[in-house]
Design a protein around this motif. Structure first.
Motif, PDB file in Angstrom:
ATOM      1  N   MET A   1       0.835  -1.179   0.000  1.00  0.00           N
ATOM      2  CA  MET A   1       0.000   0.000   0.000  1.00  0.00           C
ATOM      3  C   MET A   1       0.884   1.247   0.000  1.00  0.00           C
ATOM      4  N   LYS A   2       0.475   2.214  -0.772  1.00  0.00           N
ATOM      5  CA  LYS A   2       1.210   3.476  -0.868  1.00  0.00           C
ATOM      6  C   LYS A   2       1.163   4.211   0.484  1.00  0.00           C
ATOM      7  N   PRO A   3       2.312   4.721   0.942  1.00  0.00           N
ATOM      8  CA  PRO A   3       2.311   5.434   2.226  1.00  0.00           C
ATOM      9  C   PRO A   3       1.578   6.778   2.141  1.00  0.00           C
ATOM     10  N   PHE A   4       1.096   7.220   3.296  1.00  0.00           N
ATOM     11  CA  PHE A   4       0.502   8.546   3.401  1.00  0.00           C
ATOM     12  C   PHE A   4       1.620   9.585   3.315  1.00  0.00           C
ATOM     13  N   THR A   5       1.448  10.580   2.467  1.00  0.00           N
ATOM     14  CA  THR A   5       2.423  11.677   2.416  1.00  0.00           C
ATOM     15  C   THR A   5       2.065  12.662   3.522  1.00  0.00           C
ATOM     16  N   ILE A   6       3.092  13.264   4.106  1.00  0.00           N
ATOM     17  CA  ILE A   6       2.863  14.118   5.274  1.00  0.00           C
ATOM     18  C   ILE A   6       3.780  15.338   5.259  1.00  0.00           C
ATOM     19  N   PHE A   7       3.221  16.474   5.662  1.00  0.00           N
ATOM     20  CA  PHE A   7       3.980  17.677   5.988  1.00  0.00           C
ATOM     21  C   PHE A   7       3.997  17.769   7.508  1.00  0.00           C
ATOM     22  N   ILE A   8       5.133  18.161   8.049  1.00  0.00           N
ATOM     23  CA  ILE A   8       5.272  18.388   9.492  1.00  0.00           C
ATOM     24  C   ILE A   8       5.639  19.856   9.697  1.00  0.00           C
ATOM     25  N   GLN A  25      10.561   6.516   9.907  1.00  0.00           N
ATOM     26  CA  GLN A  25      10.820   5.133  10.311  1.00  0.00           C
ATOM     27  C   GLN A  25       9.597   4.234  10.120  1.00  0.00           C
ATOM     28  N   ASN A  26       8.458   4.831   9.841  1.00  0.00           N
ATOM     29  CA  ASN A  26       7.219   4.073   9.712  1.00  0.00           C
ATOM     30  C   ASN A  26       6.860   3.955   8.229  1.00  0.00           C
ATOM     31  N   GLU A  27       6.736   2.745   7.725  1.00  0.00           N
ATOM     32  CA  GLU A  27       6.485   2.546   6.294  1.00  0.00           C
ATOM     33  C   GLU A  27       5.118   3.041   5.833  1.00  0.00           C
ATOM     34  N   SER A  28       4.233   3.380   6.771  1.00  0.00           N
ATOM     35  CA  SER A  28       2.912   3.901   6.402  1.00  0.00           C
ATOM     36  C   SER A  28       2.944   5.379   6.036  1.00  0.00           C
ATOM     37  N   PHE A  29       4.103   6.026   6.269  1.00  0.00           N
ATOM     38  CA  PHE A  29       4.213   7.466   6.030  1.00  0.00           C
ATOM     39  C   PHE A  29       5.418   7.800   5.168  1.00  0.00           C
ATOM     40  N   GLU A  30       5.290   8.873   4.416  1.00  0.00           N
ATOM     41  CA  GLU A  30       6.409   9.445   3.674  1.00  0.00           C
ATOM     42  C   GLU A  30       6.434  10.940   3.965  1.00  0.00           C
ATOM     43  N   VAL A  31       7.454  11.385   4.701  1.00  0.00           N
ATOM     44  CA  VAL A  31       7.577  12.811   5.024  1.00  0.00           C
ATOM     45  C   VAL A  31       8.045  13.539   3.773  1.00  0.00           C
ATOM     46  N   LYS A  49       0.547  24.789  -4.528  1.00  0.00           N
ATOM     47  CA  LYS A  49      -0.459  23.725  -4.727  1.00  0.00           C
ATOM     48  C   LYS A  49       0.131  22.331  -4.482  1.00  0.00           C
ATOM     49  N   ASN A  50       1.079  22.272  -3.559  1.00  0.00           N
ATOM     50  CA  ASN A  50       1.682  21.007  -3.156  1.00  0.00           C
ATOM     51  C   ASN A  50       0.903  20.521  -1.930  1.00  0.00           C
ATOM     52  N   ILE A  51       0.091  19.483  -2.097  1.00  0.00           N
ATOM     53  CA  ILE A  51      -0.836  19.075  -1.046  1.00  0.00           C
ATOM     54  C   ILE A  51      -0.569  17.619  -0.650  1.00  0.00           C
ATOM     55  N   PRO A  52      -0.184  17.406   0.607  1.00  0.00           N
ATOM     56  CA  PRO A  52       0.046  16.045   1.083  1.00  0.00           C
ATOM     57  C   PRO A  52      -1.274  15.385   1.514  1.00  0.00           C
ATOM     58  N   ASP A  53      -1.184  14.120   1.877  1.00  0.00           N
ATOM     59  CA  ASP A  53      -2.347  13.437   2.455  1.00  0.00           C
ATOM     60  C   ASP A  53      -2.634  13.960   3.856  1.00  0.00           C
ATOM     61  N   ILE A 117       5.675   9.613  22.116  1.00  0.00           N
ATOM     62  CA  ILE A 117       6.208   9.982  20.802  1.00  0.00           C
ATOM     63  C   ILE A 117       6.169   8.774  19.874  1.00  0.00           C
ATOM     64  N   ASN A 118       6.608   7.629  20.372  1.00  0.00           N
ATOM     65  CA  ASN A 118       6.612   6.411  19.557  1.00  0.00           C
ATOM     66  C   ASN A 118       5.210   5.947  19.185  1.00  0.00           C
ATOM     67  N   ASP A 119       4.217   6.288  20.010  1.00  0.00           N
ATOM     68  CA  ASP A 119       2.827   5.893  19.748  1.00  0.00           C
ATOM     69  C   ASP A 119       2.143   6.798  18.723  1.00  0.00           C
ATOM     70  N   LEU A 120       2.679   7.983  18.452  1.00  0.00           N
ATOM     71  CA  LEU A 120       1.998   8.967  17.605  1.00  0.00           C
ATOM     72  C   LEU A 120       1.635   8.452  16.205  1.00  0.00           C
ATOM     73  N   PRO A 121       2.537   7.803  15.475  1.00  0.00           N
ATOM     74  CA  PRO A 121       2.127   7.300  14.150  1.00  0.00           C
ATOM     75  C   PRO A 121       0.945   6.333  14.234  1.00  0.00           C
ATOM     76  N   GLY A 122       0.938   5.464  15.225  1.00  0.00           N
ATOM     77  CA  GLY A 122      -0.161   4.521  15.398  1.00  0.00           C
ATOM     78  C   GLY A 122      -1.468   5.222  15.733  1.00  0.00           C
ATOM     79  N   ILE A 123      -1.395   6.257  16.543  1.00  0.00           N
ATOM     80  CA  ILE A 123      -2.584   7.032  16.898  1.00  0.00           C
ATOM     81  C   ILE A 123      -3.147   7.709  15.652  1.00  0.00           C
TER      82      ILE A 123
END
Length: 136
Positions: A1-8, A25-31, A49-53, A117-123
Motif C-alpha cells: 500500500m502506498k504510504p501517506f504523504t505528510i507535511f510536518i 521510520q514508519n512505512e505507512s508514512f512518507e515525510v 499547490k503542493n498538497i500532502p495526504d 512519541i513512539n505511539d503517535l504514528p499509530g494514533i
C-alpha cells in the motif's frame, strides 16, 4: 500500500526533527517536507499547490498558529481531502470546538514522553482508519 504523504510543521527544531525521524521510520508514512512556520505551510499548499495526504502542525507557532493555518487552508478549498492534525501540549478546547463538525481535522495532545512519541504514528493511523476505512 502506498504510504501517506505528510507535511510536518513545528517551530521547535528538536520537535520537528524527532517527528521527522519518527514518521520516516514508519512505512505507512512518507515525510515530504518539514516547516518551521505556518506561513511556509500556507505558501506550499496555497501558492505551490503542493498538497500532502496529511498535515501535522503545532498549535502554537509565531505569526500564524496551527489553527490559523488550518482556517486559511479550509477557506481556500484547495485541500478538501487532506487530513489535518493539530498537536499541542495543551489542547485549546475553544479552538477545538470550532472544528468539531469537520471530519478532516483532529486535535491531538503533543507527545511529551518517549513512549507517547513512539505511539503517535499509530494514533494517527487509527484516527485515519476510523475516519476513512477505505484508505487503510
Amino acid at each position: 500500500m502506498k504510504p501517506f504523504t505528510i507535511f510536518i510543521a513545528d517551530d521547535d527544531e528538536d520537535d520537528r526533527e524527532i517527528l521527522k525521524f519518527l514518521f520516516n521510520q514508519n512505512e505507512s508514512f512518507e515525510v515530504l517536507q518539514c516547516f518551521d512556520s505556518g506561513i511556509e505551510v500556507v505558501k506550499e499548499i496555497m501558492i505551490k499547490k503542493n498538497i500532502p495526504d496529511l498535515l501535522l502542525i503545532d498549535m502554537y507557532m509565531p505569526i500564524l498558529t496551527g489553527t490559523e493555518v488550518l482556517k486559511k487552508i479550509l477557506e481556500s478549498g484547495l485541500a478538501p481531502n487532506m487530513h489535518q492534525f493539530i498537536i499541542s501540549t495543551q489542547i485549546n478546547f475553544l479552538e477545538q470546538s470550532k472544528y468539531l463538525d469537520h471530519p478532516m481535522v483532529t486535535f491531538l495532545k503533543k507527545p511529551t514522553s518517549l513512549v507517547e512519541i513512539n505511539d503517535l504514528p499509530g494514533i494517527i493511523l487509527e484516527s485515519l482508519h476510523v475516519k476513512n476505512n477505505t484508505k487503510i
